[in-house]
Motif scaffolding. Structure first.
Motif, PDB file in Angstrom:
ATOM      1  N   PHE A  55       0.994  -1.182   0.144  1.00 15.88           N
ATOM      2  CA  PHE A  55      -0.080   0.030  -0.079  1.00 15.88           C
ATOM      3  C   PHE A  55       0.930   1.310  -0.085  1.00 15.88           C
ATOM      4  O   PHE A  55       1.951   1.176   0.534  1.00 15.88           O
ATOM      5  N   PHE A  56       0.287   2.274  -0.673  1.00 19.97           N
ATOM      6  CA  PHE A  56       1.411   3.434  -0.546  1.00 19.97           C
ATOM      7  C   PHE A  56       0.371   4.771  -1.185  1.00 19.97           C
ATOM      8  O   PHE A  56      -0.569   4.591  -1.939  1.00 19.97           O
ATOM      9  N   VAL A  57       0.845   5.918  -0.766  1.00 25.75           N
ATOM     10  CA  VAL A  57       0.372   7.055  -1.498  1.00 25.75           C
ATOM     11  C   VAL A  57       1.330   7.851  -1.538  1.00 25.75           C
ATOM     12  O   VAL A  57       2.554   7.978  -1.169  1.00 25.75           O
ATOM     13  N   LYS A  58       1.271   8.575  -3.095  1.00 22.07           N
ATOM     14  CA  LYS A  58       2.534   9.479  -3.747  1.00 22.07           C
ATOM     15  C   LYS A  58       1.766  10.764  -3.965  1.00 22.07           C
ATOM     16  O   LYS A  58       0.596  11.122  -4.025  1.00 22.07           O
ATOM     17  N   ASP A  59       2.627  11.732  -3.654  1.00 14.66           N
ATOM     18  CA  ASP A  59       2.534  13.123  -4.192  1.00 14.66           C
ATOM     19  C   ASP A  59       2.526  13.264  -5.587  1.00 14.66           C
ATOM     20  O   ASP A  59       2.536  12.363  -6.377  1.00 14.66           O
ATOM     21  N   ASN A  60       2.108  14.421  -6.283  1.00 16.45           N
ATOM     22  CA  ASN A  60       1.798  14.601  -7.764  1.00 16.45           C
ATOM     23  C   ASN A  60       3.304  14.508  -8.281  1.00 16.45           C
ATOM     24  O   ASN A  60       3.179  14.774  -9.742  1.00 16.45           O
ATOM     25  N   GLU A  61       4.451  14.485  -7.664  1.00 19.38           N
ATOM     26  CA  GLU A  61       5.743  14.496  -8.243  1.00 19.38           C
ATOM     27  C   GLU A  61       6.116  12.846  -8.370  1.00 19.38           C
ATOM     28  O   GLU A  61       7.263  12.844  -8.679  1.00 19.38           O
ATOM     29  N   GLY A  62       5.359  11.851  -7.580  1.00 21.62           N
ATOM     30  CA  GLY A  62       5.666  10.635  -7.535  1.00 21.62           C
ATOM     31  C   GLY A  62       6.501  10.247  -6.552  1.00 21.62           C
ATOM     32  O   GLY A  62       7.126   8.982  -6.327  1.00 21.62           O
ATOM     33  N   ARG A  63       6.500  10.941  -5.201  1.00 26.22           N
ATOM     34  CA  ARG A  63       7.299  10.600  -4.213  1.00 26.22           C
ATOM     35  C   ARG A  63       6.325  10.240  -3.060  1.00 26.22           C
ATOM     36  O   ARG A  63       5.316  10.486  -2.715  1.00 26.22           O
TER      37      ARG A  63
END
Length: 235
Positions: A19-27
């Motif tokens: 499971f993950f969440v990333k910001d709009n830069e893919g971090r």
């Protein structure tokens, strides 16, 4: 609710789900323990704030970044995509991946979230398990050949709709995904354990030519067959 990532601890308890969440830069902003372990890290800080290219082999990272870019642009969501992942010890594992964009109150994309769920053991208690298992056995025995849906319909006595529905209930895969899995299982073993050429492996695994095999392999694994061979045989 103050903590919008309240479910993080729940996903930490699921060893078969990344499971993950990333910001709009893919971090990476949020990850679970399973993802940390499969990246070879000791704790979440090893991943937070980093991009795919900092954590994965270059060929895999480029594939993940391209997939993420489509999601973050709003052009595509990923649902039940069959993928073959490589774990830190280079052993392969199959999963189904989901990725969707996250939006703010103005409906603007501000990031993305995703899960990759390991394929579970089949539900052998399902009332038509024996028929579907017979179809899977047929796929295993004849994966070097072209197998039509009509062949499986005749073998099982089920309609196309019943076949599709029950395949998914029992194996979490469609018949086509199962065939891809069986062929690429064989291909990945040959790439790792033999000196056969890519063309010879393509033919041995039921593909008509090198390009078709390479296209499906890269779409599923995230790298070409030759790149996969380089990764799994590298010491």
């Amino acid at each position: 609710m103050a903590n919008v990532f309240f479910s993080e601890s729940l996903f930490d308890a699921m060893s078969d789900i990344v499971f993950f969440v990333k910001d709009n830069e893919g971090r990476y902003l949020v990850v679970n323990h399973t993802l940390v372990r499969r990246c070879g890290g000791r704790d979440k800080d090893a991943l937070i704030g980093k991009k795919a290219e900092e954590l994965f082999p270059a060929t895999l990272a480029a594939s993940y970044a391209a997939q993420d870019a489509l999601v973050l642009s709003g052009k595509k969501e990923i649902h039940d995509q069959l993928e073959l992942h490589l774990y830190p010890n280079r052993s392969p594992g199959w999963c189904l991946t989901q990725k969707i964009p996250l939006r703010d109150t103005r409906h603007q994309i501000i990031g993305m979230t995703g899960i990759s769920r390991d394929l579970a053991m089949p539900d052998q208690r399902h009332p038509v398990y024996a028929k579907i298992a017979a179809a899977v056995k047929h796929l295993h025995q004849h994966y070097t050949q072209t197998i039509a849906m009509a062949d499986l319909v005749k073998l099982t006595g089920l309609s196309v709709a019943q076949l599709e529905r029950n395949f998914h209930k029992i194996f979490s895969l469609t018949p086509r995904q199962m065939m891809v899995k069986i062929r690429l299982d064989a291909a990945s073993s040959l790439l790792a354990e033999s000196q056969l050429s890519i063309t010879d492996i393509a033919v041995a695994c039921g593909y008509q030519d090198h390009s078709a095999f390479s296209r499906i392999f890269k779409a599923t694994v995230g790298m070409t067959p030759s790149e996969y061979r380089d990764v799994v045989v590298r010491t």
